[in-house]
Design a protein around this motif. Structure first.
Motif, PDB file in Angstrom:
ATOM      1  N   SER A   1      82.804 -50.958 -84.312  1.00 29.78           N
ATOM      2  CA  SER A   1      83.364 -52.229 -83.840  1.00 29.78           C
ATOM      3  C   SER A   1      84.706 -52.005 -83.185  1.00 29.78           C
ATOM      4  CB  SER A   1      83.550 -53.189 -85.012  1.00 29.78           C
ATOM      5  OG  SER A   1      84.684 -52.812 -85.761  1.00 29.78           O
ATOM      6  N   GLU A   2      85.173 -53.041 -82.491  1.00 30.93           N
ATOM      7  CA  GLU A   2      86.545 -53.035 -82.009  1.00 30.93           C
ATOM      8  C   GLU A   2      87.498 -53.148 -83.200  1.00 30.93           C
ATOM      9  OE1 GLU A   2      84.326 -55.336 -81.706  1.00 30.93           O
ATOM     10  OE2 GLU A   2      85.126 -57.379 -81.814  1.00 30.93           O
ATOM     11  N   HIS A   3      88.774 -52.878 -82.966  1.00 27.81           N
ATOM     12  CA  HIS A   3      89.814 -53.057 -83.974  1.00 27.81           C
ATOM     13  C   HIS A   3      89.744 -54.488 -84.500  1.00 27.81           C
ATOM     14  CE1 HIS A   3      93.909 -53.093 -85.614  1.00 27.81           C
ATOM     15  NE2 HIS A   3      94.047 -54.253 -85.016  1.00 27.81           N
ATOM     16  N   ILE A   4      89.578 -54.641 -85.808  1.00 26.66           N
ATOM     17  CA  ILE A   4      89.478 -55.986 -86.402  1.00 26.66           C
ATOM     18  C   ILE A   4      90.835 -56.426 -86.970  1.00 26.66           C
ATOM     19  CG2 ILE A   4      88.376 -57.379 -88.206  1.00 26.66           C
ATOM     20  CD1 ILE A   4      86.354 -56.651 -86.103  1.00 26.66           C
ATOM     21  N   GLY A   5      91.545 -55.522 -87.647  1.00 27.15           N
ATOM     22  CA  GLY A   5      92.864 -55.873 -88.189  1.00 27.15           C
ATOM     23  C   GLY A   5      92.935 -55.651 -89.690  1.00 27.15           C
TER      24      GLY A   5
ATOM     25  N   VAL B   1      88.715 -59.364 -77.934  1.00 31.44           N
ATOM     26  CA  VAL B   1      88.836 -57.908 -77.937  1.00 31.44           C
ATOM     27  C   VAL B   1      90.274 -57.559 -77.544  1.00 31.44           C
ATOM     28  CG1 VAL B   1      87.773 -55.745 -77.223  1.00 31.44           C
ATOM     29  CG2 VAL B   1      86.493 -57.854 -76.977  1.00 31.44           C
ATOM     30  N   ASP B   2      90.986 -56.901 -78.445  1.00 31.53           N
ATOM     31  CA  ASP B   2      92.364 -56.495 -78.167  1.00 31.53           C
ATOM     32  C   ASP B   2      92.419 -55.393 -77.117  1.00 31.53           C
ATOM     33  OD1 ASP B   2      94.475 -57.670 -80.081  1.00 31.53           O
ATOM     34  OD2 ASP B   2      92.805 -57.238 -81.433  1.00 31.53           O
ATOM     35  N   ASP B   3      93.588 -55.208 -76.556  1.00 29.81           N
ATOM     36  CA  ASP B   3      93.796 -54.066 -75.670  1.00 29.81           C
ATOM     37  C   ASP B   3      93.761 -52.780 -76.493  1.00 29.81           C
ATOM     38  OD1 ASP B   3      94.221 -55.591 -73.313  1.00 29.81           O
ATOM     39  OD2 ASP B   3      96.232 -56.080 -74.026  1.00 29.81           O
TER      40      ASP B   3
ATOM     41  N   LYS C   1      93.851 -51.903 -90.630  1.00 30.62           N
ATOM     42  CA  LYS C   1      93.372 -51.496 -89.304  1.00 30.62           C
ATOM     43  C   LYS C   1      91.859 -51.396 -89.279  1.00 30.62           C
ATOM     44  CE  LYS C   1      97.405 -48.749 -87.966  1.00 30.62           C
ATOM     45  NZ  LYS C   1      98.256 -48.956 -89.147  1.00 30.62           N
ATOM     46  N   ASN C   2      91.209 -52.366 -89.893  1.00 30.32           N
ATOM     47  CA  ASN C   2      89.764 -52.252 -90.100  1.00 30.32           C
ATOM     48  C   ASN C   2      88.969 -52.149 -88.805  1.00 30.32           C
ATOM     49  OD1 ASN C   2      87.027 -53.945 -90.167  1.00 30.32           O
ATOM     50  ND2 ASN C   2      87.260 -52.883 -92.101  1.00 30.32           N
ATOM     51  N   THR C   3      87.987 -51.260 -88.831  1.00 29.74           N
ATOM     52  CA  THR C   3      86.827 -51.317 -87.950  1.00 29.74           C
ATOM     53  C   THR C   3      85.640 -51.129 -88.880  1.00 29.74           C
ATOM     54  OG1 THR C   3      86.670 -48.934 -87.598  1.00 29.74           O
ATOM     55  CG2 THR C   3      88.007 -50.172 -86.015  1.00 29.74           C
ATOM     56  N   PHE C   4      84.452 -51.556 -88.473  1.00 26.66           N
ATOM     57  CA  PHE C   4      83.255 -51.215 -89.227  1.00 26.66           C
ATOM     58  C   PHE C   4      82.315 -50.505 -88.274  1.00 26.66           C
ATOM     59  CE2 PHE C   4      82.783 -55.451 -87.493  1.00 26.66           C
ATOM     60  CZ  PHE C   4      81.547 -55.389 -86.870  1.00 26.66           C
ATOM     61  N   CYS C   5      81.250 -49.947 -88.802  1.00 26.31           N
ATOM     62  CA  CYS C   5      80.404 -49.106 -87.950  1.00 26.31           C
ATOM     63  C   CYS C   5      78.945 -49.210 -88.385  1.00 26.31           C
ATOM     64  CB  CYS C   5      80.891 -47.657 -88.066  1.00 26.31           C
ATOM     65  SG  CYS C   5      79.984 -46.480 -87.055  1.00 26.31           S
TER      66      CYS C   5
ATOM     67  N   VAL D   1      84.780 -50.304 -76.625  1.00 31.25           N
ATOM     68  CA  VAL D   1      83.789 -50.892 -77.524  1.00 31.25           C
ATOM     69  C   VAL D   1      82.864 -51.806 -76.712  1.00 31.25           C
ATOM     70  CG1 VAL D   1      83.538 -52.508 -79.458  1.00 31.25           C
ATOM     71  CG2 VAL D   1      85.345 -50.773 -79.491  1.00 31.25           C
ATOM     72  N   PRO D   2      81.559 -51.760 -76.910  1.00 35.13           N
ATOM     73  CA  PRO D   2      80.801 -51.110 -77.992  1.00 35.13           C
ATOM     74  C   PRO D   2      80.144 -49.773 -77.603  1.00 35.13           C
ATOM     75  CG  PRO D   2      79.386 -52.694 -76.920  1.00 35.13           C
ATOM     76  CD  PRO D   2      80.664 -52.652 -76.121  1.00 35.13           C
ATOM     77  N   THR D   3      80.731 -49.017 -76.693  1.00 29.85           N
ATOM     78  CA  THR D   3      80.137 -47.729 -76.311  1.00 29.85           C
ATOM     79  C   THR D   3      79.896 -46.870 -77.563  1.00 29.85           C
ATOM     80  OG1 THR D   3      81.434 -47.845 -74.303  1.00 29.85           O
ATOM     81  CG2 THR D   3      80.420 -45.713 -74.811  1.00 29.85           C
ATOM     82  N   PRO D   4      78.654 -46.454 -77.800  1.00 26.83           N
ATOM     83  CA  PRO D   4      78.388 -45.673 -79.014  1.00 26.83           C
ATOM     84  C   PRO D   4      78.946 -44.252 -78.921  1.00 26.83           C
ATOM     85  CG  PRO D   4      76.346 -46.568 -78.072  1.00 26.83           C
ATOM     86  CD  PRO D   4      77.423 -46.707 -77.042  1.00 26.83           C
ATOM     87  N   ILE D   5      79.189 -43.689 -80.077  1.00 28.60           N
ATOM     88  CA  ILE D   5      79.532 -42.263 -80.169  1.00 28.60           C
ATOM     89  C   ILE D   5      78.263 -41.583 -80.682  1.00 28.60           C
ATOM     90  CG2 ILE D   5      80.928 -40.582 -81.451  1.00 28.60           C
ATOM     91  CD1 ILE D   5      83.096 -42.878 -81.520  1.00 28.60           C
ATOM     92  N   PHE D   6      77.872 -40.499 -80.028  1.00 28.33           N
ATOM     93  CA  PHE D   6      76.598 -39.874 -80.383  1.00 28.33           C
ATOM     94  C   PHE D   6      76.789 -38.768 -81.413  1.00 28.33           C
ATOM     95  CE2 PHE D   6      75.797 -41.953 -76.377  1.00 28.33           C
ATOM     96  CZ  PHE D   6      74.561 -42.544 -76.618  1.00 28.33           C
ATOM     97  N   MET D   7      75.833 -38.731 -82.365  1.00 32.75           N
ATOM     98  CA  MET D   7      75.855 -37.693 -83.390  1.00 32.75           C
ATOM     99  C   MET D   7      74.818 -36.635 -83.041  1.00 32.75           C
ATOM    100  SD  MET D   7      75.847 -39.789 -86.975  1.00 32.75           S
ATOM    101  CE  MET D   7      74.238 -40.536 -86.741  1.00 32.75           C
TER     102      MET D   7
END
Ligand SMILES: [Zn+2]
Ligand SMILES: [Zn+2]
Length: 776
Positions: free
Chosen positions: A427-431, A369-371, A413-417, A391-397
């Motif tokens: 997800s955390e920053h993947i790259g 997990v990056d900074d 700068k990929n993340t997935f969700c 991450v992985p704290t969810p964001i609520f809708m």
């Protein structure tokens, strides 16, 4: 009189020591009843004297609230009293339905642990892995659920009696703190040379020797919470340059770390909100304005006016700094753009040619997990990279999705969700997925997060770009229909969902590139957008971009195209004597080559060979940066735009002319040709580049404001949502927000996720959740 109340609490209340805190307060006040986790949060039934219950609620929301808890709502209902109840208990979650999420983010060392770390009488004095329920690693050490010690990388260590006693005592700060350990029973540190040969063992000796090497200007790879850092003395320019050279990272700014706010203030300007953020449990890298006389080595961060500072967040960091270190460069332990390294053996193999020594430990990091990186927009913290601590704290809708959803994100700068019920689990920053190792990491990470949160996606959503690896991946994993979402619509949707809205709003996207519905590459858009649909209202007038992938690195490509568009068909770079000298600093590109190359590009543009139409604003920034002599090659993403922002002079309100082109039935187009012609005049009159940069930024603000006003006139909407990578530019964003507000707009922008492509998966997920729930 005896009362009984049922209390429902939502927010971040699971996995943060909330139930034990509830238990302790109820015990202290002589109240009976029970507490359990459920799918909405935490439910408490409480019985006792009226004053006792009132005090319970007050204490739970103030002094006795666990530091990591964040209460969103608290609903109280009266119940009839229960006879014969004589104690308060913690019920297991399973009996009452499955809990939300059990895995929380990695948290910086808390003040209680820090005090114990340096208290000689404490049995964890000087122990580099001290932690408690309120701090320490979580996400980075979990292999699978349930979140219990055997399912973490701490399973390798058997608790000693002292640790076990604390772990099982509900009244103790370490009750069920899974990574609890001490010098007797827990992980250990040692130092190796660059070949992996052990050169120092023993906690204290290892730290003393590692600090000595760092003071001597050596590069030490330090294993931390989410991976390895490469550390070097940030005041030693020669040492920093050696790290740059070995890491093959020529230009990108390095983050720095120290152990106190006071020390940071010697080198950078720290606002109150920045101080709070630096000291927060998430302990991110915070971009701070650099002090002019700062003693930080110039090569730490060239061409920008900020420094990325973080405070120590692991006990090991504090122990190192206690040896008299001042400021360390702490950059990700990887080679160029590959994933962060977190395993000891791989670190030796891959970083052995960079680091002079390795500060190792044997607590395995399961997830790298990056900074996280945060900056301030409109005086509010906004992430540029969302990872450790968040991450992985969810964001609520506001909406509840009927089906589980997977959103593939973008390629850069990929993340997935994932979507599960009302949660967006990003997800955390993947790259950048074009790196093969990053792509494999992406695939692994999807499966890991899916299992942790027990998600079973029935809907898959991705970008519209057919060439994106993430798009191809999305199609490869399902036979179901894949929802494809236009890039900039997803950006605006990410703002909407963060603010609990479904739209419509006026969306303004300022971005690098995103695939458009007409096959062109979009990047400066005004759209009327909701979670249901969008309509393109306006955009930057298209220009041609020659050379596909090269065009995002070589500024000469957009520059030639935009100048040709502004000066007409007969434009020749030789008309401007500044032109060639300003584009010759590309790798291996001398001016004769630059001239020949320019001719080839112009010919490509003439004949439309390997050209795409684009409204990219990022490339306009590249072009203007090159015109102003700031370089002509992006060695890393947005290098030139960042350099252009950094020089923009304060206190300039002038701007250049622009015009709108309106054709019947077509979106309005913003044409910047007049600006380019005036900019060329200013350059030839040798105006200071910092003033021209400000005028350029101001022109964009005033033109985007004008477009928003037109959109308001035609739709009667007055809320504007801003998103896209260019809004990482603080000068542009702050100024535009202010001007929009002065003109009566309500302005929304990303707060919890990046406005760059790191936030795209959230927008895709939100749209899919909306479309699925509403069955539109
Ligand atoms: Zn602690
Ligand atoms: Zn122990």
């Amino acid at each position: 009189m005896i009362q009984r109340q049922k209390i429902l609490i939502t927010g971040r209340v699971q996995g943060v020591g909330f139930r034990p805190a509830v238990y302790r307060i109820a015990q202290a006040l002589g109240l009976t009843g029970f507490v359990y986790n459920d799918t909405k949060g935490v439910t408490i039934e409480l019985q006792g004297q009226e004053e006792g219950i009132a005090e319970f609620l007050a204490r739970l929301q103030s002094q006795d609230k666990p530091p990591l808890a964040d209460l969103k709502t608290c609903t109280v209902t009266e119940l009839p009293a229960v006879a014969g109840e004589d104690k308060f208990i913690i019920k297991t979650s399973d009996a009452e339905g499955s809990a939300l999420s059990q895995v929380t983010a990695d948290i910086a060392t808390c003040n209680d642990c820090l005090a114990e770390l340096f208290a000689k009488e404490n049995f964890r004095y000087g122990y580099p892995f001290i932690n408690c329920t309120n701090c320490g690693p979580r996400y980075s050490i979990v292999k699978t659920i349930p979140y219990d010690r055997p399912n973490t990388t701490m399973s390798a260590f058997n608790m000693c009696d002292k640790c076990a006693a604390q772990y099982t005592d509900v009244a103790d700060r370490r009750f069920h703190a899974q990574p609890v350990a001490c010098g007797t029973c827990g992980p250990k540190i040692w130092l190796t040379n660059s070949k992996g040969k052990t050169i120092q063992t023993g906690t204290e000796d290892t730290i003393v020797e590692a600090a000595r090497l760092l003071r001597a200007g050596k590069i030490v790879a330090i294993k931390g919470i989410g991976g390895f850092h490469l550390a070097v003395d940030a005041l030693n320019d020669r040492a920093v340059k050696r790290l740059r050279q070995r890491k093959k990272r020529d230009h990108k700014p390095f983050a720095v770390m120290t152990d106190s706010i006071e020390r940071i203030k010697k080198y950078a300007i720290v606002s109150e909100s920045a101080e709070r953020l630096l000291k927060s449990p998430q302990a991110p890298i915070v971009l701070l304005p650099r002090k002019e006389d700062s003693a930080i080595a110039p090569s730490v961060a060239e061409c920008v006016d900020t420094l990325g500072f973080m405070l120590c967040y692991a006990p090991l960091h504090y122990l190192l700094f206690a040896q008299g270190l001042e400021v360390l460069v702490m950059t990700s332990g990887n080679v160029s753009d590959e994933p962060l390294i977190c395993k000891n053996q791989i670190a030796l193999e891959r970083l052995g040619c960079i680091a002079d020594a390795f500060l190792m430990h044997d607590r395995e990091i399961y997830r790298q997990v990056d900074d996280s990186v945060i900056h301030f927009i409109d005086d509010k913290p906004v992430p540029l990279r969302r990872a450790r601590g968040y991450v992985p704290t969810p964001i609520f809708m506001e909406i509840n999705s009927l089906k589980d959803i997977f959103a593939a994100g973008a390629d850069m700068k990929n993340t997935f969700c994932f979507v599960k019920q009302n949660q967006l689990i990003c997800s955390e920053h993947i790259g950048d997925l074009e790196d093969a190792e990053v792509y494999h990491h992406y695939i692994d990470s999807i499966e890991h997060l899916r299992k942790l949160f027990e998600v079973e996606p029935k809907v898959v959503v991705c970008d519209l770009h057919p060439g994106y690896l993430s798009t191809q991946y999305a199609f490869s994993i399902t036979d179901l229909k894949v929802i494809q979402v236009q890039h900039h619509w997803a950006h605006i949707a990410s703002v909407l969902v963060e603010h609990g809205l479904s739209g419509p709003v006026i969306g303004i996207e300022c971005d690098g590139t995103g695939y458009g519905t007409d096959g062109a590459i979009w990047g400066c858009e005004c759209m009327i957008a909701s979670l249901e649909k969008f309509e393109r209202f306006g955009h930057l007038a298209y220009y041609d971009l020659a050379g596909a992938d090269k065009a995002s690195k070589e500024a000469v490509r957009p520059l030639l195209s935009l100048l040709k568009k502004s000066f007409g068909k007969d434009f020749q770079p030789s008309h401007f004597d500044w032109f060639l000298e300003r584009i010759e600093d590309e790798p291996n590109n001398k001016s004769q080559i630059a001239n020949r190359k320019s001719q080839i590009i112009l010919e490509q543009l003439d004949k439309g060979i390997n050209c795409v139409k684009t409204s990219s604003l990022g490339r306009v920034f590249d072009a203007v940066a090159a015109m102003l002599g700031l370089g002509s090659y992006n060695h890393f993403d947005a290098q030139l735009p960042m350099a252009l922002e950094a020089i923009a002079a304060d206190g300039i309100d002038e701007y250049y002319d622009y015009e709108f082109i309106k054709e019947a039935g077509e979106p309005m187009q913003l044409d910047l040709s007049m600006m380019f012609r005036q900019l060329v005049d200013d350059i030839e009159n040798e105006w200071d580049a910092s003033i021209l940069s400000a005028k350029f930024h101001n022109t964009l603000c005033i033109a985007l404001l004008a477009m928003a006003k037109q959109a308001r006139e035609s739709t009667k909407l007055d809320t504007v949502a801003l998103s896209g990578g260019v809004f990482c530019n603080r000068y542009l964003t702050n100024r535009l927000i202010q001007q929009l507000r002065e003109n009566g707009f309500r302005v929304l922008f990303n707060r919890e996720i990046p406005s760059n492509d790191g936030g795209l998966s959230i927008g895709q997920a939100a749209i899919a959740a909306y479309l699925t729930s509403c069955d539109v």
